[in-house]
Write a protein that holds these residues in place. Sequence first.
Motif, PDB file in Angstrom:
ATOM      1  N   ASN A   1      -9.737  -5.763 -10.147  1.00 21.09           N
ATOM      2  CA  ASN A   1     -10.670  -4.644 -10.200  1.00 21.09           C
ATOM      3  C   ASN A   1     -10.654  -3.866  -8.887  1.00 21.09           C
ATOM      4  O   ASN A   1     -10.697  -2.640  -8.895  1.00 21.09           O
ATOM      5  N   ASP A   2     -10.578  -4.566  -7.760  1.00 20.15           N
ATOM      6  CA  ASP A   2     -10.500  -3.909  -6.451  1.00 20.15           C
ATOM      7  C   ASP A   2      -9.227  -3.076  -6.351  1.00 20.15           C
ATOM      8  O   ASP A   2      -9.244  -1.968  -5.839  1.00 20.15           O
ATOM      9  N   LYS A   3      -8.129  -3.631  -6.846  1.00 23.50           N
ATOM     10  CA  LYS A   3      -6.857  -2.908  -6.805  1.00 23.50           C
ATOM     11  C   LYS A   3      -6.928  -1.658  -7.684  1.00 23.50           C
ATOM     12  O   LYS A   3      -6.465  -0.592  -7.299  1.00 23.50           O
ATOM     13  N   ASP A   4      -7.512  -1.787  -8.870  1.00 23.63           N
ATOM     14  CA  ASP A   4      -7.662  -0.636  -9.758  1.00 23.63           C
ATOM     15  C   ASP A   4      -8.512   0.437  -9.101  1.00 23.63           C
ATOM     16  O   ASP A   4      -8.230   1.621  -9.204  1.00 23.63           O
ATOM     17  N   TYR A   5      -9.582   0.029  -8.425  1.00 24.73           N
ATOM     18  CA  TYR A   5     -10.457   0.976  -7.740  1.00 24.73           C
ATOM     19  C   TYR A   5      -9.695   1.700  -6.634  1.00 24.73           C
ATOM     20  O   TYR A   5      -9.775   2.911  -6.511  1.00 24.73           O
ATOM     21  N   ALA A   6      -8.909   0.960  -5.845  1.00 25.72           N
ATOM     22  CA  ALA A   6      -8.135   1.568  -4.760  1.00 25.72           C
ATOM     23  C   ALA A   6      -7.089   2.522  -5.326  1.00 25.72           C
ATOM     24  O   ALA A   6      -6.872   3.611  -4.786  1.00 25.72           O
ATOM     25  N   THR A   7      -6.453   2.130  -6.413  1.00 24.68           N
ATOM     26  CA  THR A   7      -5.457   2.987  -7.041  1.00 24.68           C
ATOM     27  C   THR A   7      -6.122   4.248  -7.576  1.00 24.68           C
ATOM     28  O   THR A   7      -5.603   5.348  -7.416  1.00 24.68           O
ATOM     29  N   GLY A   8      -7.281   4.102  -8.201  1.00 29.41           N
ATOM     30  CA  GLY A   8      -8.002   5.254  -8.717  1.00 29.41           C
ATOM     31  C   GLY A   8      -8.421   6.205  -7.609  1.00 29.41           C
ATOM     32  O   GLY A   8      -8.318   7.428  -7.751  1.00 29.41           O
ATOM     33  N   GLU A   9      -8.906   5.676  -6.501  1.00 29.01           N
ATOM     34  CA  GLU A   9      -9.282   6.508  -5.361  1.00 29.01           C
ATOM     35  C   GLU A   9      -8.055   7.212  -4.782  1.00 29.01           C
ATOM     36  O   GLU A   9      -8.130   8.375  -4.405  1.00 29.01           O
ATOM     37  N   ASN A  10      -6.935   6.505  -4.713  1.00 30.03           N
ATOM     38  CA  ASN A  10      -5.695   7.081  -4.212  1.00 30.03           C
ATOM     39  C   ASN A  10      -5.238   8.231  -5.118  1.00 30.03           C
ATOM     40  O   ASN A  10      -4.845   9.287  -4.628  1.00 30.03           O
ATOM     41  N   GLU A  11      -5.304   8.020  -6.417  1.00 25.25           N
ATOM     42  CA  GLU A  11      -4.909   9.069  -7.367  1.00 25.25           C
ATOM     43  C   GLU A  11      -5.828  10.276  -7.262  1.00 25.25           C
ATOM     44  O   GLU A  11      -5.368  11.421  -7.264  1.00 25.25           O
ATOM     45  N   ARG A  12      -7.132  10.032  -7.165  1.00 26.18           N
ATOM     46  CA  ARG A  12      -8.078  11.144  -7.038  1.00 26.18           C
ATOM     47  C   ARG A  12      -7.834  11.916  -5.747  1.00 26.18           C
ATOM     48  O   ARG A  12      -7.875  13.145  -5.732  1.00 26.18           O
ATOM     49  N   GLY A  13      -7.568  11.205  -4.663  1.00 27.20           N
ATOM     50  CA  GLY A  13      -7.274  11.871  -3.390  1.00 27.20           C
ATOM     51  C   GLY A  13      -6.005  12.701  -3.469  1.00 27.20           C
ATOM     52  O   GLY A  13      -5.950  13.826  -2.961  1.00 27.20           O
ATOM     53  N   TYR A  14      -4.995  12.149  -4.120  1.00 30.20           N
ATOM     54  CA  TYR A  14      -3.730  12.866  -4.293  1.00 30.20           C
ATOM     55  C   TYR A  14      -3.947  14.153  -5.081  1.00 30.20           C
ATOM     56  O   TYR A  14      -3.498  15.224  -4.676  1.00 30.20           O
ATOM     57  N   TRP A  15      -4.625  14.048  -6.219  1.00 28.09           N
ATOM     58  CA  TRP A  15      -4.833  15.221  -7.053  1.00 28.09           C
ATOM     59  C   TRP A  15      -5.759  16.231  -6.393  1.00 28.09           C
ATOM     60  O   TRP A  15      -5.584  17.438  -6.551  1.00 28.09           O
ATOM     61  N   ARG A  16      -6.740  15.751  -5.636  1.00 32.86           N
ATOM     62  CA  ARG A  16      -7.626  16.658  -4.910  1.00 32.86           C
ATOM     63  C   ARG A  16      -6.812  17.474  -3.907  1.00 32.86           C
ATOM     64  O   ARG A  16      -6.969  18.691  -3.809  1.00 32.86           O
ATOM     65  N   ALA A  17      -5.940  16.807  -3.156  1.00 35.64           N
ATOM     66  CA  ALA A  17      -5.091  17.497  -2.178  1.00 35.64           C
ATOM     67  C   ALA A  17      -4.117  18.450  -2.871  1.00 35.64           C
ATOM     68  O   ALA A  17      -3.892  19.571  -2.403  1.00 35.64           O
ATOM     69  N   ASN A  18      -3.560  18.009  -3.990  1.00 31.15           N
ATOM     70  CA  ASN A  18      -2.611  18.826  -4.751  1.00 31.15           C
ATOM     71  C   ASN A  18      -3.288  20.097  -5.280  1.00 31.15           C
ATOM     72  O   ASN A  18      -2.765  21.200  -5.093  1.00 31.15           O
TER      73      ASN A  18
END
Length: 95
Positions: A6-23
């Motif tokens: 669950n922690d890994k999924d949360y980190a991956t989700g935050e990473n994806e959101r950060g990527y798309w926000r920057a994009n």
Amino acid sequence: MAEGANDKDYATGENERGYWRANIRLLVTLMSIWFLVSFGAGILFRDFLDQWSLGGYPLGFWFAQQGSIYVFIALIVIYVRQMRKIEKRFGLDGE
């Protein structure tokens, strides 16, 4: 075990959101610049810009015919360079 996943999924989700926000931020910025140059300089501010000339042509006309194309090509180069930085920052550069 489920907690670690669950922690890994949360980190991956935050990473994806950060990527798309920057994009999306980059896209909105570059498209705004393109709009201002092509529509703004070529149409809206043409009369004001026609006070000056570039290459023997009024500046507003030049932006409408040539300048917006040059700016568009420059924005493509900027997009590619910035996306490489964004991908590297979020660990998506394939290395």
